[in-house]
Design a protein around this motif. Structure first.
Motif, short mmCIF file in Angstrom:
data_model
loop_
_atom_site.label_atom_id
_atom_site.label_comp_id
_atom_site.label_asym_id
_atom_site.label_seq_id
_atom_site.Cartn_x
_atom_site.Cartn_y
_atom_site.Cartn_z
N TYR A 44 26.86 36.42 96.96
CA TYR A 44 26.96 36.57 95.50
C TYR A 44 25.63 37.03 94.93
CZ TYR A 44 31.51 34.24 95.50
OH TYR A 44 32.82 33.93 95.71
N PHE A 45 25.66 38.16 94.25
CA PHE A 45 24.45 38.67 93.62
C PHE A 45 24.50 38.39 92.12
CE2 PHE A 45 24.57 40.80 97.62
CZ PHE A 45 23.25 40.92 97.98
N ILE A 46 23.60 37.53 91.67
CA ILE A 46 23.62 37.11 90.27
C ILE A 46 22.19 36.91 89.78
CG2 ILE A 46 25.83 35.91 90.54
CD1 ILE A 46 24.15 33.28 90.65
N GLY A 47 22.04 36.80 88.50
CA GLY A 47 20.75 36.42 87.93
C GLY A 47 20.64 34.91 87.91
N LYS A 48 19.44 34.41 87.75
CA LYS A 48 19.26 32.97 87.90
C LYS A 48 19.94 32.18 86.79
CE LYS A 48 14.60 32.86 85.86
NZ LYS A 48 13.20 32.46 86.11
N ASP A 49 20.25 32.83 85.68
CA ASP A 49 20.94 32.10 84.62
C ASP A 49 22.37 31.76 85.00
OD1 ASP A 49 21.36 34.83 84.71
OD2 ASP A 49 21.90 34.98 82.61
N ASN A 50 22.83 32.34 86.08
CA ASN A 50 24.21 32.15 86.51
C ASN A 50 24.35 31.14 87.65
OD1 ASN A 50 26.58 33.19 85.41
ND2 ASN A 50 25.92 35.29 85.81
N ILE A 51 23.27 30.53 88.04
CA ILE A 51 23.29 29.67 89.22
C ILE A 51 24.31 28.52 89.10
CG2 ILE A 51 21.94 28.03 90.59
CD1 ILE A 51 19.53 29.92 90.14
N PRO A 52 24.35 27.77 88.00
CA PRO A 52 25.31 26.66 87.97
C PRO A 52 26.75 27.13 88.13
CG PRO A 52 24.18 26.93 85.85
CD PRO A 52 23.46 27.78 86.83
N LEU A 54 40.25 28.43 100.39
CA LEU A 54 39.62 29.68 99.97
C LEU A 54 38.14 29.63 100.34
CD1 LEU A 54 41.28 30.20 96.48
CD2 LEU A 54 41.68 31.55 98.54
N HIS A 55 37.62 30.78 100.72
CA HIS A 55 36.25 30.85 101.24
C HIS A 55 35.23 30.54 100.14
CE1 HIS A 55 33.87 32.31 104.74
NE2 HIS A 55 32.92 32.33 103.81
N LEU A 56 34.29 29.68 100.44
CA LEU A 56 33.24 29.33 99.48
C LEU A 56 32.06 30.29 99.62
CD1 LEU A 56 33.25 25.46 100.06
CD2 LEU A 56 34.43 26.74 98.27
N PRO A 57 31.23 30.39 98.59
CA PRO A 57 30.04 31.25 98.68
C PRO A 57 29.15 30.84 99.85
CG PRO A 57 30.39 30.56 96.41
CD PRO A 57 31.36 29.79 97.25
N ASP A 58 28.75 31.82 100.64
CA ASP A 58 27.83 31.55 101.75
C ASP A 58 26.39 31.72 101.32
OD1 ASP A 58 29.75 31.15 103.98
OD2 ASP A 58 30.33 33.18 103.43
N GLU A 59 26.16 32.79 100.56
CA GLU A 59 24.80 33.06 100.10
C GLU A 59 24.82 33.34 98.60
OE1 GLU A 59 22.48 32.75 102.29
OE2 GLU A 59 23.83 32.67 104.01
N ILE A 60 23.84 32.82 97.91
CA ILE A 60 23.67 33.13 96.49
C ILE A 60 22.21 33.48 96.27
CG2 ILE A 60 24.06 32.39 94.11
CD1 ILE A 60 25.98 30.29 95.11
N PRO A 61 21.82 34.69 96.69
CA PRO A 61 20.41 35.06 96.54
C PRO A 61 20.10 35.43 95.09
CG PRO A 61 21.63 36.89 97.50
CD PRO A 61 22.62 35.77 97.31
N ALA A 62 20.25 34.47 94.21
CA ALA A 62 20.05 34.73 92.78
C ALA A 62 18.64 35.22 92.54
CB ALA A 62 20.30 33.45 91.97
#
Length: 552
Positions: free
Chosen positions: A299-307, A323-331
């Motif tokens: 998941y590619f997101i900005g840090k304001d989207n972390i929660p 359902l598959h959960l996020p593996d990586e969130i390199p915010a």
RNA sequence: GGCGACGUAGCUCAGUUGGUAAGAGUGCUCGACUCAUAAUCGAGAGGUCGUGGGUUCGAGUCCCACCGUCGCUACCA
């Protein structure tokens, strides 16, 4: 090569409510595209999806301010966003919106599944109601005097003056932002998602993510430790949103954007699977990403989207199960301008439209990729972007391609020579390029895109160094045979380096594909001897920093 | 107010679990070269790692305080 992996590249959904700026681009869309392109070259099965978020308060606010329908706002900005993706070369498999029937259907199905599983229930609460316009008011639509500092313009959710979080009920002399009327508390009934059911599961889930970026993990864990996940209303008294799949709340209720926006990742995957662009042609093939434990979701997101991505979305997925959960969130953190967060509405930093006016798409991509805020907020400026383009991209890589192609054009009958060299310096250079593929692949896997770009630059510099050491222009007069070998070697190196750059620079890479052939994977391939290269033209042009309206 | 992050060469940034004289790119100085978009290559100068304490045989790297910058604070997403 290892087995292909099904990689979901999930990218934050921009509001179709206004101009996007290059902070958004650097924070999510560009790194996602770079990553997706590299993964495709690596041979993985990439599904890259996102879309415009057509619901949410900003859109209704803007529509009301302009006196138009929310859909008008959406149509305008969704169209603009689409054009920008095209110009920038963002390689979506699908870029849709949350306004589709499919998205509504998938959202409703999820709602029902969670309802069946007991994770959604109904509750009554008191909210302010504006008697004049006959509407319930969101917290920020209530204004009044701050009970803590006395600030007169405090909003219902927070006081801008003292920064305290507020409950609108506590405001002194509350008034409606819509009509100025005095709002009255009224009871209203809504559906709540029982996020608290998943506190322990989310905790266990996060415990398996110790490799995540510290700021992502700290934030998510801190949230859990402070108060834990709390149940939240996922419906609202609004007209602009997705219908409830059950109608026992009465009219005027819709599913709220917080709940439905993240579902877009799943609904877009289903939309793609059912579309003509799905090469498998199987509408059920979304399951290969979502019901496949071996898939990888990034998941590619900005840090304001972390929660939303590290806590709420996983909980919602758990509420359905399987359902598959996020593996990586390199915010990513923020791109800042003169110390401040970019903001199109406040005029801080460049909008994407501005930036595309000033720079070539690849050049812009390069400059931003070199400054991705992966670890910390990163300061950029027009001058910095121009400097990176001129001093790094054009001088090192653009010039290298141009100097070698020019020499081949002049000295090798404008075609790729069949004269591989076997001197140690030849094989050393090519070995260095080959090694860079391994190094950069590791960096991509670790979501260190900036480092991967540096690796590519390093090989370009090595090739420049090789040329300075071998001096083919001089050999041309004394030992033409050796000169051809050197040029063949340099061209071979470029044939690899351009693949290393390809995820970052799609447009100029396509130009090189025409000259050298389309690469088949994440590797340096042998040259095609005899292939005509034509007369070279520079891949990039320098930015004129003098005449652009750059503030120094 | 609470929480979090950051503060390392002029500029933009790296610095794994604390340990052989602090790194990269760019800029600057000098040299080489002239095929190439005055581009390239090599060498060099340049840092009390925000401040003050503490832990340790040893801290940019851990702890505390302070200063500065920024972000978040759950009906903006």
């Amino acid at each position: 090569m290892t087995e292909p992996v099904n990689v979901l590249v999930a990218v934050a959904w921009p509001y179709a409510s206004g101009a996007r700026h290059i902070g958004h681009l650097a924070g999510a869309y560009l790194p996602a595209d770079i990553f997706a392109r590299q993964q495709r070259l690596l041979g993985n099965r990439v599904l890259m999806v996102s879309g415009s978020d057509v619901h949410g308060t900003p859109i209704t606010v803007r529509a009301e301010a302009e006196g138009v329908d929310p859909q008008d706002i959406v149509d305008r900005y969704h169209g603009e966003i689409l054009r920008h993706w095209e110009q920038l070369g963002i390689s979506w498999d699908l870029y849709t919106t949350t306004g589709t029937e499919n998205h509504a259907k998938v959202t409703q199905e999820m709602f029902l599944a969670q309802f069946e599983n007991g994770h959604i229930d109904k509750r009554v609460s008191e909210q302010f109601f504006d008697p004049e316009v006959q509407r319930f008011l969101p917290d920020r639509y209530v204004e009044g005097e701050c009970p803590y500092c006395g600030y007169a313009e405090a909003r219902g959710d927070q006081c801008d003056n003292c920064g305290k979080t507020l409950d609108p009920i506590d405001l002194i002399n509350p008034r409606s932002k819509l009509s100025g009327a005095i709002p009255e508390p009224r009871e209203t009934e809504h559906f709540y998602f029982r996020y608290s059911d998943f506190n322990q599961q989310i905790r266990n889930y996060l415990d398996t993510k110790s490799h995540w970026r510290p700021h992502v993990l700290n934030f998510a864990k801190g949230w859990l430790e402070d108060e834990g996940l709390q149940d939240r209303a996922i419906t609202r008294d609004i007209e602009w949103g997705i219908d409830l799949p059950v109608d026992d709340l009465g009219p005027g209720k819709k599913i709220y954007v917080w709940y439905d926006a993240v579902i877009g990742y799943l609904s877009a995957s289903k939309e793609w699977a059912a579309s003509e662009t799905n090469p498998a042609g199987d509408p059920e093939s979304w399951r290969e990403w979502w019901e496949n434990p071996a898939a990888r979701h990034v998941y590619f997101i900005g840090k304001d989207n972390i929660p939303f991505h590290a806590l709420f979305w996983p909980a919602q997925l758990m509420g359905v199960g399987n359902l598959h959960l996020p593996d990586e969130i390199p915010a990513n953190q923020y791109v800042t301008f003169k110390g401040g967060k970019a903001s199109a509405s406040r005029g801080v930093g460049l909008t994407i439209a501005d930036a595309l006016d000033m720079f070539q798409p690849d050049a812009l991509r390069f400059a931003l990729a070199a400054a991705l805020p992966e670890q910390a907020d990163t300061e950029v400026s027009d001058e910095e972007i121009g400097r990176r383009i001129n001093e790094e991209l054009v001088a090192t890589w653009g010039n290298l391609v141009n100097r070698v192609l020019s020499m081949v054009n002049k000295n090798c009958d404008a075609q790729i020579p069949d004269t591989p060299g076997s001197d140690p310096e030849d094989s050393d250079l090519l070995a260095a390029v080959d090694a860079a593929f391994v190094e950069a692949a590791d960096q991509f896997h670790a979501s260190e895109l900036r480092a991967a770009l540096r690796t590519a630059m390093k090989t370009a510099q090595a090739t420049n160094g090789y040329l300075n050491a071998t001096e083919p222009w001089r050999l041309q007069k004394t030992d033409p045979n050796r000169a051809s070998e050197v040029l063949h070697t340099a061209l071979s190196a470029i044939n690899g380096v351009r693949v290393l750059f390809a995820p970052f620079l799609p447009w100029s890479s396509a130009t090189l594909d025409e000259i050298l052939g389309v690469p088949s994977g994440w590797k340096r391939e042998p040259l095609v001897p005899g292939r005509p290269i034509g007369k070279p033209t520079p891949l990039f042009t320098k930015v004129d920093l003098e005449t652009s309206d750059v503030e120094v």
